[in-house]
Design a protein around this motif. Sequence first.
Motif, PDB file in Angstrom:
ATOM      1  N   SER A   1       6.568  -4.714 -17.540  1.00  0.00           N
ATOM      2  CA  SER A   1       5.672  -5.861 -17.398  1.00  0.00           C
ATOM      3  C   SER A   1       6.070  -6.932 -18.384  1.00  0.00           C
ATOM      4  N   GLY A   2       5.961  -8.155 -17.958  1.00  0.00           N
ATOM      5  CA  GLY A   2       6.217  -9.286 -18.841  1.00  0.00           C
ATOM      6  C   GLY A   2       7.563  -9.915 -18.604  1.00  0.00           C
ATOM      7  N   PRO A   3       7.692 -11.167 -19.033  1.00  0.00           N
ATOM      8  CA  PRO A   3       8.958 -11.880 -18.857  1.00  0.00           C
ATOM      9  C   PRO A   3      10.013 -11.385 -19.838  1.00  0.00           C
ATOM     10  N   PHE A   4      11.272 -11.654 -19.518  1.00  0.00           N
ATOM     11  CA  PHE A   4      12.397 -11.285 -20.364  1.00  0.00           C
ATOM     12  C   PHE A   4      12.699 -12.402 -21.351  1.00  0.00           C
ATOM     13  N   ASN A   5      13.317 -12.047 -22.443  1.00  0.00           N
ATOM     14  CA  ASN A   5      13.905 -13.027 -23.348  1.00  0.00           C
ATOM     15  C   ASN A   5      15.361 -13.155 -22.909  1.00  0.00           C
ATOM     16  N   THR A   6      15.685 -14.227 -22.216  1.00  0.00           N
ATOM     17  CA  THR A   6      17.022 -14.356 -21.635  1.00  0.00           C
ATOM     18  C   THR A   6      18.099 -14.681 -22.663  1.00  0.00           C
ATOM     19  N   SER A   7      17.716 -14.870 -23.919  1.00  0.00           N
ATOM     20  CA  SER A   7      18.741 -15.066 -24.956  1.00  0.00           C
ATOM     21  C   SER A   7      19.221 -13.729 -25.516  1.00  0.00           C
ATOM     22  N   GLU A   8      18.549 -12.637 -25.126  1.00  0.00           N
ATOM     23  CA  GLU A   8      18.944 -11.291 -25.549  1.00  0.00           C
ATOM     24  C   GLU A   8      19.534 -10.551 -24.356  1.00  0.00           C
ATOM     25  N   GLU A   9      20.474  -9.662 -24.628  1.00  0.00           N
ATOM     26  CA  GLU A   9      21.097  -8.895 -23.549  1.00  0.00           C
ATOM     27  C   GLU A   9      20.061  -8.015 -22.859  1.00  0.00           C
ATOM     28  N   ILE A  10      20.125  -7.998 -21.543  1.00  0.00           N
ATOM     29  CA  ILE A  10      19.213  -7.204 -20.728  1.00  0.00           C
ATOM     30  C   ILE A  10      20.027  -6.118 -20.049  1.00  0.00           C
ATOM     31  N   LEU A  11      19.562  -4.887 -20.182  1.00  0.00           N
ATOM     32  CA  LEU A  11      20.279  -3.764 -19.589  1.00  0.00           C
ATOM     33  C   LEU A  11      20.232  -3.832 -18.066  1.00  0.00           C
ATOM     34  N   PRO A  12      21.250  -3.292 -17.394  1.00  0.00           N
ATOM     35  CA  PRO A  12      21.284  -3.333 -15.927  1.00  0.00           C
ATOM     36  C   PRO A  12      20.184  -2.490 -15.284  1.00  0.00           C
ATOM     37  N   ASN A  13      19.818  -2.891 -14.075  1.00  0.00           N
ATOM     38  CA  ASN A  13      18.848  -2.207 -13.228  1.00  0.00           C
ATOM     39  C   ASN A  13      17.448  -2.183 -13.832  1.00  0.00           C
TER      40      ASN A  13
ATOM     41  N   ARG B   1      18.700 -16.530  -6.381  1.00  0.00           N
ATOM     42  CA  ARG B   1      19.708 -16.017  -7.312  1.00  0.00           C
ATOM     43  C   ARG B   1      19.819 -16.981  -8.479  1.00  0.00           C
ATOM     44  N   ASN B   2      20.003 -16.435  -9.663  1.00  0.00           N
ATOM     45  CA  ASN B   2      20.271 -17.272 -10.828  1.00  0.00           C
ATOM     46  C   ASN B   2      21.737 -17.665 -10.782  1.00  0.00           C
ATOM     47  N   ARG B   3      22.029 -18.928 -10.931  1.00  0.00           N
ATOM     48  CA  ARG B   3      23.411 -19.397 -10.869  1.00  0.00           C
ATOM     49  C   ARG B   3      23.987 -19.685 -12.251  1.00  0.00           C
ATOM     50  N   ASN B   4      23.295 -19.323 -13.324  1.00  0.00           N
ATOM     51  CA  ASN B   4      23.798 -19.520 -14.679  1.00  0.00           C
ATOM     52  C   ASN B   4      24.437 -18.214 -15.140  1.00  0.00           C
ATOM     53  N   TRP B   5      25.752 -18.163 -15.089  1.00  0.00           N
ATOM     54  CA  TRP B   5      26.452 -16.916 -15.400  1.00  0.00           C
ATOM     55  C   TRP B   5      27.115 -16.942 -16.773  1.00  0.00           C
ATOM     56  N   GLU B   6      26.630 -17.790 -17.673  1.00  0.00           N
ATOM     57  CA  GLU B   6      27.216 -17.851 -19.009  1.00  0.00           C
ATOM     58  C   GLU B   6      27.099 -16.514 -19.727  1.00  0.00           C
ATOM     59  N   LEU B   7      26.002 -15.832 -19.508  1.00  0.00           N
ATOM     60  CA  LEU B   7      25.809 -14.507 -20.086  1.00  0.00           C
ATOM     61  C   LEU B   7      26.100 -13.475 -19.002  1.00  0.00           C
ATOM     62  N   LYS B   8      26.872 -12.443 -19.342  1.00  0.00           N
ATOM     63  CA  LYS B   8      27.320 -11.504 -18.305  1.00  0.00           C
ATOM     64  C   LYS B   8      26.172 -10.818 -17.569  1.00  0.00           C
ATOM     65  N   PHE B   9      25.031 -10.602 -18.250  1.00  0.00           N
ATOM     66  CA  PHE B   9      23.929  -9.919 -17.580  1.00  0.00           C
ATOM     67  C   PHE B   9      23.181 -10.840 -16.617  1.00  0.00           C
ATOM     68  N   ASN B  10      23.465 -12.146 -16.639  1.00  0.00           N
ATOM     69  CA  ASN B  10      22.870 -13.066 -15.672  1.00  0.00           C
ATOM     70  C   ASN B  10      23.607 -13.069 -14.343  1.00  0.00           C
ATOM     71  N   LYS B  11      24.787 -12.499 -14.293  1.00  0.00           N
ATOM     72  CA  LYS B  11      25.609 -12.567 -13.086  1.00  0.00           C
ATOM     73  C   LYS B  11      24.933 -11.903 -11.882  1.00  0.00           C
ATOM     74  N   PHE B  12      24.199 -10.837 -12.116  1.00  0.00           N
ATOM     75  CA  PHE B  12      23.545 -10.100 -11.028  1.00  0.00           C
ATOM     76  C   PHE B  12      22.023 -10.161 -11.197  1.00  0.00           C
ATOM     77  N   TRP B  13      21.506 -11.385 -11.331  1.00  0.00           N
ATOM     78  CA  TRP B  13      20.089 -11.637 -11.562  1.00  0.00           C
ATOM     79  C   TRP B  13      19.478 -12.247 -10.310  1.00  0.00           C
ATOM     80  N   TRP B  14      18.470 -11.584  -9.765  1.00  0.00           N
ATOM     81  CA  TRP B  14      17.700 -12.086  -8.635  1.00  0.00           C
ATOM     82  C   TRP B  14      16.288 -12.361  -9.127  1.00  0.00           C
TER      83      TRP B  14
END
Length: 176
Positions: free
Chosen positions: A43-55, A147-160
Amino acid sequence: MSYVGGVRARLVRDSFRKMIEDSLSELGWFDTNRNHLPVTVKSGPFNTSEEILPNVVGVSIEDVMTQELELGSLLEEIRHFAYVDIFAQDDPIGMQLSGDIFDIIRGKFSALNASGIADGRLRVYDLSHATPSIIFYCDLEDVEINRNRNWELKFNKFWWIIAVEIVDNYTDDLDD
């Protein structure tokens, strides 16, 4: 108990998250024998400046808007703008996971028992009880997937991102 104010908003968010989590469980997304990294729901929003684990799937309500429905009455419509962020390990997993969540919200999986959807409406529970019962319903409207189109951070590449408006119509604490 009165279901107004912050308690009501929290119950809407928690029931929405539970609907997604229970439905994904029924679809087998948490099974240990699946051929992908484990899926988790938070629950809750992510901090997109920190790495987010897959899945990881995040469920949040970030904005709320109200509208009076009848002049001179207490009846109003509350729109909770909810977001489901999916950070997948790769494109195929992300497409399937986001597609499943998209159709869960739209009530397309009629065979799901725990989906929390009743005739296209979200069942809202008081989850603080040992055996939660349905206390009211909300409508789910304007579901969209992006889809998020900002792929500067590798974990954003597969973000829906799935957005939905959860519509709660109520008057006051007397109708609960």
